[in-house]
Design a protein around this motif. Sequence first.
Motif, PDB file in Angstrom:
ATOM      1  N   ASN A 525       2.193  -2.996  16.175  1.00 61.02           N
ATOM      2  CA  ASN A 525       3.547  -2.435  16.144  1.00 61.02           C
ATOM      3  C   ASN A 525       4.006  -2.007  14.753  1.00 61.02           C
ATOM      4  O   ASN A 525       4.891  -1.177  14.631  1.00 61.02           O
ATOM      5  N   GLU A 585      -1.312   8.369  -0.915  1.00 62.89           N
ATOM      6  CA  GLU A 585      -2.398   7.444  -0.596  1.00 62.89           C
ATOM      7  C   GLU A 585      -3.696   8.175  -0.272  1.00 62.89           C
ATOM      8  O   GLU A 585      -4.780   7.632  -0.469  1.00 62.89           O
TER       9      GLU A 585
ATOM     10  N   PRO B 336       3.470  -9.474  15.219  1.00 61.59           N
ATOM     11  CA  PRO B 336       3.190  -9.086  13.822  1.00 61.59           C
ATOM     12  C   PRO B 336       4.376  -8.394  13.150  1.00 61.59           C
ATOM     13  O   PRO B 336       4.621  -8.602  11.963  1.00 61.59           O
ATOM     14  N   MET B 337       5.102  -7.585  13.903  1.00 59.88           N
ATOM     15  CA  MET B 337       6.221  -6.875  13.292  1.00 59.88           C
ATOM     16  C   MET B 337       7.311  -7.855  12.856  1.00 59.88           C
ATOM     17  O   MET B 337       7.951  -7.655  11.814  1.00 59.88           O
ATOM     18  N   ALA B 340       6.016  -9.539   9.800  1.00 59.17           N
ATOM     19  CA  ALA B 340       6.014  -8.631   8.647  1.00 59.17           C
ATOM     20  C   ALA B 340       7.418  -8.407   8.104  1.00 59.17           C
ATOM     21  O   ALA B 340       7.585  -8.079   6.926  1.00 59.17           O
ATOM     22  N   ARG B 341       8.426  -8.548   8.965  1.00 58.15           N
ATOM     23  CA  ARG B 341       9.791  -8.372   8.483  1.00 58.15           C
ATOM     24  C   ARG B 341      10.355  -9.685   7.939  1.00 58.15           C
ATOM     25  O   ARG B 341      11.064  -9.694   6.928  1.00 58.15           O
ATOM     26  N   LEU B 580       4.825   1.171  -3.503  1.00 59.60           N
ATOM     27  CA  LEU B 580       3.448   1.624  -3.662  1.00 59.60           C
ATOM     28  C   LEU B 580       3.330   2.965  -4.374  1.00 59.60           C
ATOM     29  O   LEU B 580       2.400   3.171  -5.163  1.00 59.60           O
ATOM     30  N   SER B 581       4.292   3.852  -4.101  1.00 64.09           N
ATOM     31  CA  SER B 581       4.154   5.184  -4.698  1.00 64.09           C
ATOM     32  C   SER B 581       4.147   5.116  -6.220  1.00 64.09           C
ATOM     33  O   SER B 581       3.470   5.911  -6.872  1.00 64.09           O
ATOM     34  N   SER B 590      -5.908   2.531  -6.080  1.00 61.75           N
ATOM     35  CA  SER B 590      -6.652   3.529  -5.314  1.00 61.75           C
ATOM     36  C   SER B 590      -6.348   3.378  -3.822  1.00 61.75           C
ATOM     37  O   SER B 590      -5.863   2.331  -3.390  1.00 61.75           O
ATOM     38  N   PRO B 591      -6.623   4.437  -3.044  1.00 66.21           N
ATOM     39  CA  PRO B 591      -6.419   4.338  -1.591  1.00 66.21           C
ATOM     40  C   PRO B 591      -7.117   3.131  -0.993  1.00 66.21           C
ATOM     41  O   PRO B 591      -6.556   2.442  -0.135  1.00 66.21           O
ATOM     42  N   CYS B 594      -5.201   0.082  -1.591  1.00 73.65           N
ATOM     43  CA  CYS B 594      -4.040   0.024  -0.663  1.00 73.65           C
ATOM     44  C   CYS B 594      -4.431  -0.683   0.629  1.00 73.65           C
ATOM     45  O   CYS B 594      -3.695  -1.536   1.132  1.00 73.65           O
ATOM     46  N   GLN B 595      -5.541  -0.264   1.166  1.00 70.16           N
ATOM     47  CA  GLN B 595      -6.020  -0.866   2.417  1.00 70.16           C
ATOM     48  C   GLN B 595      -6.226  -2.369   2.235  1.00 70.16           C
ATOM     49  O   GLN B 595      -5.836  -3.174   3.074  1.00 70.16           O
ATOM     50  N   ARG B 598      -2.904  -4.198   2.131  1.00 75.30           N
ATOM     51  CA  ARG B 598      -2.328  -4.429   3.462  1.00 75.30           C
ATOM     52  C   ARG B 598      -3.072  -5.526   4.205  1.00 75.30           C
ATOM     53  O   ARG B 598      -2.471  -6.359   4.881  1.00 75.30           O
ATOM     54  N   LYS B 602      -1.493  -9.046   5.504  1.00 74.73           N
ATOM     55  CA  LYS B 602      -1.638  -9.526   6.883  1.00 74.73           C
ATOM     56  C   LYS B 602      -2.223 -10.937   6.911  1.00 74.73           C
ATOM     57  O   LYS B 602      -1.777 -11.797   7.682  1.00 74.73           O
TER      58      LYS B 602
END
Lengths: 675, 675
Positions: A525, A585, B336-337, B340-341, B580-581, B590-591, B594-595, B598, B602
């Motif tokens: 989500n 990104e 998860p949402m 994550a919040r 992030l920007s 690097s991209p 970023c992954q 994340r 998680k």
Amino acid sequence: MVESQACKDLAAARAKTSFPIIELTRYIYGSDEEIARRRKIANIVLNDPVFSFDRRVGLSRVEDVKTGLAMSLRLYQLREEHKFTHEEFRMCLDFIDDYLPVGLHETAFIPAIYAQGTDEQAKYWGPLAEKHQIIGCYAQTELGHGSNLSGLETTATFNKDTDEWIIHSTTFTASKWWIGGLGVIATHAFIQARLIIDGKDYGPHGFIVPIRSLKDHRPFPGVKAGDIGPKAYGGFSKIDNGYVLFDHHPIPRENMLMRFAKVSRDGQYTRPPHSKLSYGSMILLRSGMVREASMVLGRATTIATRYSTVRRQFHVPTSRKDIDNPKLETQVINYPMVQARLFPMIAQAYAILAAGKKMQVMYKSMLSELMVGDISSLAEVHSISSGLKSTCSTIAATGIEDCRKLMGGHGFSYFSGIPHIWSSYVPSNTYEGDNFLLTQQSARYLMKQLKTATTEPEKLTSFSKYLLRALDQDALQSERCSVQDASDWLKPEVQLAAFEHRAGRLVSTLALAASQENVIWSDLNIECWRLNHAQSEYVIASCAIESLSLAKDEDMSSGTMHVLKRLSDLFALHTIHTSLSDYLEDYYISPNQCQLLRQQIKSLLTALADDVVGLVDAFDFPDQLLNSALGSYDGDAYQRLWDTAQKQKINQTEVVDGYKEYIVPILTQYGVAKL
Amino acid sequence: MVESQACKDLAAARAKTSFPIIELTRYIYGSDEEIARRRKIANIVLNDPVFSFDRRVGLSRVEDVKTGLAMSLRLYQLREEHKFTHEEFRMCLDFIDDYLPVGLHETAFIPAIYAQGTDEQAKYWGPLAEKHQIIGCYAQTELGHGSNLSGLETTATFNKDTDEWIIHSTTFTASKWWIGGLGVIATHAFIQARLIIDGKDYGPHGFIVPIRSLKDHRPFPGVKAGDIGPKAYGGFSKIDNGYVLFDHHPIPRENMLMRFAKVSRDGQYTRPPHSKLSYGSMILLRSGMVREASMVLGRATTIATRYSTVRRQFHVPTSRKDIDNPKLETQVINYPMVQARLFPMIAQAYAILAAGKKMQVMYKSMLSELMVGDISSLAEVHSISSGLKSTCSTIAATGIEDCRKLMGGHGFSYFSGIPHIWSSYVPSNTYEGDNFLLTQQSARYLMKQLKTATTEPEKLTSFSKYLLRALDQDALQSERCSVQDASDWLKPEVQLAAFEHRAGRLVSTLALAASQENVIWSDLNIECWRLNHAQSEYVIASCAIESLSLAKDEDMSSGTMHVLKRLSDLFALHTIHTSLSDYLEDYYISPNQCQLLRQQIKSLLTALADDVVGLVDAFDFPDQLLNSALGSYDGDAYQRLWDTAQKQKINQTEVVDGYKEYIVPILTQYGVAKL
């Protein structure tokens, strides 16, 4: 009386407007007739003492509800007196700008009768409700279940012997909760309850249930009903959101609304022909909420723009000094930070307006297709309306409160006018589909469209054509923004390409994640949420750009066209900047293009500076609706704030009620002061 | 009575906690003694009927103020009864959790007397105020001027003939406005007014001005005082924010507070020795606001975490199904949402707590230096406290409202408990320095430090040492994040390097922009704002990391250490991800990184899932303070929501007040229903 500096400042700013304001007002409301009609209704409603905002503030919960009842009665009297059409009556509700105890009777109960009742039922219940000889509410949500409809616990069990439904709350979490109008006024309720025959559960269905006696207004035996209490932030203060708990409450079989599903005298259940038809009213509501988002943001920015124009704070050296009068402090609207916060919100209000117009067109076209049994556009319109509802109402609620913060200390006065707007509006982020949950709808739809792109590319709808590019991962990854100098950012094709690229990449990211082993949909989500906003922002930007060519067709003057183009550009570029990391990104936007983007945004802010007062004036909100000491049309903010304070009840006595009881004991706890 | 599923759910979640909760409570409050003292005071205050939250809700403005007066009197009675120390009394104010009419008398008026009065003045006014034989307020802000102190318009003109000051509001925008306690209770006001002698304006100075007679509480002739009316969102409802307009109101010369500047009998003005000394109280206030941000966010997350644990909505297939009872719906905290919040906000509360502790240490150390005339750390502490105030109070206000939105429909009930927290707290983003304006303070300081880095690098303070790297543009631009796999993101040096790089780049960007021709400082406030948040987030992350080693020294168990480390990591990584920007724009991250970022976030969310209930429990907020039907310690959310609604005054009659007056006319406007 001498005109105040504040009035002079606003008039001077207004005089700088580069376009005929009436053209934009016409663009917003459609025609001169519609503008005139709005003004007529506003005059009737807002000049009626019963609806005076002065009387609505500072009340206790009990007084608030009583005021809501008084407003309800007056509303019906005005309807009769002025023979309002249906549209005019709806307009009244908008101008009243408070949810009323009879509000959902009109907007949910009556429509439910016609939408879900048979012709016979509509003929029986319809007129009773239209003449408010019964007052209904729409009871779906329960104490224990809101988002998950299929989890509702209220039951309607068929009793063959008596030909009745027994409405029952199986546990106290099954009580209906939050239901507007149920607290004190409703005599009837449209109830969603699990239909049970011979022990078999057919899931939620709609029933009309008498709640309170028409003789003396007392709840029936087996019905426990009341008010759920005050809401957050002083919002929804005039409406009686209520609860009801049923203890084996019997109602006739015919009170089940049987347009779709039916139950016969002998307990035979007939299922509805098509389950998706009921999506229609949901789509209508959500589409309407897109336009509403624009209107509330328009109101908040009207107030913030006018107050920031008359508010002066600090002397700024050289360049920004007031040329006419260097002794005056700087108008805060001249500070770049104020412009950077405020102007994009004006651009959002206009862009969302364009999206709202588009939704109305799409909805009407879908409806006429449905009439001839064509459901081909249902999925798209449902997905887009859900996505836009989530994105637009989030933008508007955040924006309204940002407007308040922009206004410094006085923004926190109730009389700034923003608190009423925000506290009435912010629940829209939760109702009609929670803004976070809703994002799964549009993400799911785009996933299906991605499949369509492979199998039947010709069937892709206009807002998902870009998915063709998302099919080729390598090509997608090598896409680059074409901007070479700042002005390139003003090209619509450059803006749309960026939005499409971002949404395309997020669709394919989601598809990849969903294809992993052991992944379940609800684990994704966060990805759905990101995708939804990317898609919705793309849709809004597209609508804003499209509206420019529509405006061209309408014979607008070039001044108005220019300012609309600037707004559209500011919306697109500000939105891209807000989610810059999505573009950085995968190297779609380069660091240099970032710089050019910021440069172009700054240029747009500067270019719009002389027009913002005209842009908010164009919304044509009457002072009485804004109900803001700080944001009225003439700009006389400080005088109004002063006058409003004087009028407060608490200031009508020289010494406060409570002086002898509390203040004297405080002052003398250790003896009287010897000064 | 059978224990509800909700209670079972919360107890089960609590049982999973991996660390001894008391250790974190001790970490938060410092010692077992302090915990015991807090609990003692909470018990006294929160069990007193006068302070019962039930009595504070649903009141009219007039009743609200009267309740505020009643609470003020009771507060003083309790102080006498229990012989509270100064700290205990301050704690009372915290637990009362409503601003009171006497609040600023205690926290601003009395301190102003001691800070700005001569010893003689302190001896005269101090005891009168301490025994509340006079009640004061702190009157600085005016109708027309808030942020810009130097623009104040109230004048105090010396009259040599009578040896008096003539206090005068030169125009109605010069009226003091927003002043807590001034509305109905204050007998005296500390007034900031422009000191004028023989036509010469010496700028704002402090005076003690009698406002209302001690005989009958009537305002003196020449004094027009009253209440400014209700505030936004139902906030500040119990306090009488007021206004006063002076018409040549005379006060004795001695009423000027003369610790610093002085005026003699013959009108000789002596200027204060050092202007920066007065920064002390500002720094103290802002430092305190850092800790406060942690506490309010702790309260909101306590409520949201507990309710999300007991709230079940939707059946989720397979992996997340409730193993013990597959018939039950999924606890929303498992989505998860939601994690994550919610979880990053808990991490923010703890990280800001660490920053608040650090600020206290820095403030104390600065104070002892000031005692011996050393002002070397004043600029840094002022800058950091301003920057943190802005960043932390923004995070907290946003977070509290995000907690409410996390709670679905019931979040919008007043009884969720969040509305009271947010509506009392959100003005903190505006007062004590508007959060946007404040960012200029720390940006300006960092610009100076950048110069120091070139000229006297050894003088750089700990939070600006990184500027050394920012001096070499090329080196800065070639810096790259060193992360190679997800676990690298857990290294404190990796996290800090990222924060330092970002802040460093933004300092040099600002320096470059400021060096352009024709640029004025106020044109750069967007850049200042970006830089301030980068710097403050760096400071918070540093403090969180530093607190881990401090905790180690305190003999904490490894379980507690682990969870603190996870929180610190989550704060750092979530914060980096939010901006992030900034890191992508110059290829620092690097991209692929970023992954990995994340992925690591998680993992942290998952790792924290079993501990969040314990983490919020550790704040040790008593149920009566939370005042939340949804967030109480036992988790019995639905029962409490039900019970609370039943108790409402409006539900004490079966038929609502207003039935005959309004409902009957509505129902019968077109005749009685024929059913």
